[in-house]
Enzyme design. Structure first.
Site, PDB file in Angstrom:
ATOM      1  N   GLU A  16     -22.961  -5.118 -38.819  1.00 26.01           N
ATOM      2  CA  GLU A  16     -23.441  -3.791 -38.432  1.00 26.01           C
ATOM      3  C   GLU A  16     -24.360  -3.889 -37.225  1.00 26.01           C
ATOM      4  O   GLU A  16     -25.109  -4.860 -37.091  1.00 26.01           O
ATOM      5  CB  GLU A  16     -24.213  -3.154 -39.597  1.00 26.01           C
ATOM      6  CG  GLU A  16     -23.360  -2.864 -40.812  1.00 26.01           C
ATOM      7  CD  GLU A  16     -24.153  -2.188 -41.939  1.00 26.01           C
ATOM      8  OE1 GLU A  16     -25.328  -1.808 -41.726  1.00 26.01           O
ATOM      9  OE2 GLU A  16     -23.585  -2.055 -43.037  1.00 26.01           O
TER      10      GLU A  16
ATOM     11  N   ASP B 284     -17.769  -8.938 -44.781  1.00 23.16           N
ATOM     12  CA  ASP B 284     -19.032  -8.393 -44.270  1.00 23.16           C
ATOM     13  C   ASP B 284     -20.116  -9.461 -44.246  1.00 23.16           C
ATOM     14  O   ASP B 284     -20.285 -10.218 -45.210  1.00 23.16           O
ATOM     15  CB  ASP B 284     -19.521  -7.261 -45.195  1.00 23.16           C
ATOM     16  CG  ASP B 284     -19.264  -5.882 -44.618  1.00 23.16           C
ATOM     17  OD1 ASP B 284     -18.950  -5.765 -43.423  1.00 23.16           O
ATOM     18  OD2 ASP B 284     -19.392  -4.913 -45.390  1.00 23.16           O
TER      19      ASP B 284
ATOM     20  N   GLU C  45     -18.456   4.775 -38.742  1.00 18.87           N
ATOM     21  CA  GLU C  45     -18.715   5.426 -40.031  1.00 18.87           C
ATOM     22  C   GLU C  45     -19.570   6.682 -39.875  1.00 18.87           C
ATOM     23  O   GLU C  45     -20.596   6.670 -39.195  1.00 18.87           O
ATOM     24  CB  GLU C  45     -19.418   4.439 -40.989  1.00 18.87           C
ATOM     25  CG  GLU C  45     -19.749   5.078 -42.350  1.00 18.87           C
ATOM     26  CD  GLU C  45     -20.137   4.100 -43.436  1.00 18.87           C
ATOM     27  OE1 GLU C  45     -20.033   2.874 -43.218  1.00 18.87           O
ATOM     28  OE2 GLU C  45     -20.549   4.567 -44.517  1.00 18.87           O
TER      29      GLU C  45
ATOM     30  N   ASP D 246     -19.798  -5.333 -48.088  1.00 16.48           N
ATOM     31  CA  ASP D 246     -21.040  -5.519 -48.851  1.00 16.48           C
ATOM     32  C   ASP D 246     -21.303  -4.293 -49.730  1.00 16.48           C
ATOM     33  O   ASP D 246     -22.271  -4.264 -50.495  1.00 16.48           O
ATOM     34  CB  ASP D 246     -22.228  -5.850 -47.936  1.00 16.48           C
ATOM     35  CG  ASP D 246     -22.548  -4.755 -46.948  1.00 16.48           C
ATOM     36  OD1 ASP D 246     -21.791  -3.767 -46.853  1.00 16.48           O
ATOM     37  OD2 ASP D 246     -23.579  -4.891 -46.253  1.00 16.48           O
TER      38      ASP D 246
HETATM   39  O1  KIV Z   1     -19.076  -2.392 -47.120  1.00 19.97           O
HETATM   40  C1  KIV Z   1     -18.121  -1.623 -46.888  1.00 19.97           C
HETATM   41  O2  KIV Z   1     -17.328  -1.264 -47.771  1.00 19.97           O
HETATM   42  C2  KIV Z   1     -17.934  -1.170 -45.504  1.00 19.97           C
HETATM   43  C3  KIV Z   1     -16.871  -0.142 -45.244  1.00 19.97           C
HETATM   44  C4  KIV Z   1     -17.196   1.131 -45.885  1.00 19.97           C
HETATM   45  C5  KIV Z   1     -16.592   0.008 -43.797  1.00 19.97           C
HETATM   46  O3  KIV Z   1     -18.620  -1.621 -44.647  1.00 19.97           O
HETATM   47 NA    NA Z   2     -20.358  -2.863 -45.304  1.00 19.58          NA
END
Ligand code: KIV
Ligand code: NA
Length: 265
Positions: free
Chosen positions: A111, A79, A178, A40
């Site tokens: 998340e 995501d 992260e 995302d």
């Molecule tokens: O949205 C994204 O790019 C992510 C990565 C940085 C893990 O969640």
């Molecule tokens: Na993300």
């Protein structure tokens, strides 16, 4: 690459993941990656949005389908955007099922820690592989107040460790960690049964992920953990400048780029 094959790489050869948002970029990255993440982060990389909060399920599905079309062997993970899964396991299943059916991706990522564990278990038990994401969770920017490193204080360190354990025990096949200090990433990686994928979380993870536009040098300002492997922004500007100069000088198109005149009868 299947989800079980990805999971079995725990403590083996490091897993390589990059984000991708378009079919052609997926095609270029696929031979080099074990997994492609339709992040995302397209909020910033594609849409110029200030955070990932405004991203919709339809946006993720459109880009997810494009990346699946462009990839051959890498595991494609999409995501779940903010607001599409947090309410209940049922809401998460409805949203994730749409992602799986409409994109052809192999898995979703969401998340959250302890509060999301029941949702991770619910999806995993119903045919949807889930990648977790703990530590710095950008969808929570309005709670966290920014994108700084997490887990530096004792209480937060312990909470992130507990978040990771809860999501892993709930059945996540992998876990993105992260923006945390190395000892925390190491202790999570040692503790959980699934492979950890670090971003700003040290080499002590089972694999690494970066936002592709960041590692290609598309942006002037990035997080400390981003390493630039190219300077694409400068090269794109050079190409545009070269083209503009030739158009204005009427030196493009030249004869090499013209259709030849029809043969005379
Ligand atoms: O949205 C994204 O790019 C992510 C990565 C940085 C893990 O969640
Ligand atoms: Na993300």
């Amino acid at each position: 690459m299947s989800v079980p094959a990805f999971r079995a790489r725990k403590r083996q050869e490091p897993l390589v993941m990059l984000t991708a948002y378009t079919a052609r970029m997926a095609e270029l990255l696929d031979p080099h990656c074990d997994a492609l993440l339709v992040g995302d982060s397209l909020a910033q990389t594609i849409y110029g949005l200030p955070s990932t909060v405004p991203v919709t399920l339809d946006m993720m599905i459109a880009h997810g389908a494009a990346v699946v079309r462009g990839s051959r062997r890498a595991l494609v993970v999409v995501d779940m955007p903010f607001g599409s899964y947090e309410e209940s396991p049922e809401q998460a299943f409805r949203s994730a099922a749409r992602v799986m059916k409409e994109t052809g991706a192999a898995a979703v990522k969401l998340e959250g820690g302890q509060s999301m564990a029941p949702t991770v278990a619910y999806l995993s038990a119903r045919g949807i592989p889930v990648m977790g994401h703990v530590g710095l969770t950008p969808q929570a920017v309005n709670i966290l107040g920014g994108y700084g490193a997490r887990g530096r204080g004792e209480a937060e360190y312990a909470r992130i460790a507990a978040d990771a354990a809860a999501v892993a025990e709930a059945g996540a096949f992998s876990l993105v960690i992260e923006g945390v200090v190395e000892p925390l990433a190491a202790s999570i990686t040692d503790a959980v049964a699934c492979p950890t994928i670090g971003i700003g979380a040290s080499v002590r993870c089972d694999g690494q992920v970066l936002v592709v536009d960041d590692m290609l040098g598309m942006f002037d300002r990035t997080a400390r953990f981003v390493k630039r492997y190219d300077d694409l922004a400068a090269r794109i500007q050079q190409a545009a400048q070269g083209y503009a100069g030739e158009v204005r000088a009427r030196t493009f198109p030249d004869s090499a780029h013209l259709y030849s005149a029809p043969a005379q009868a």
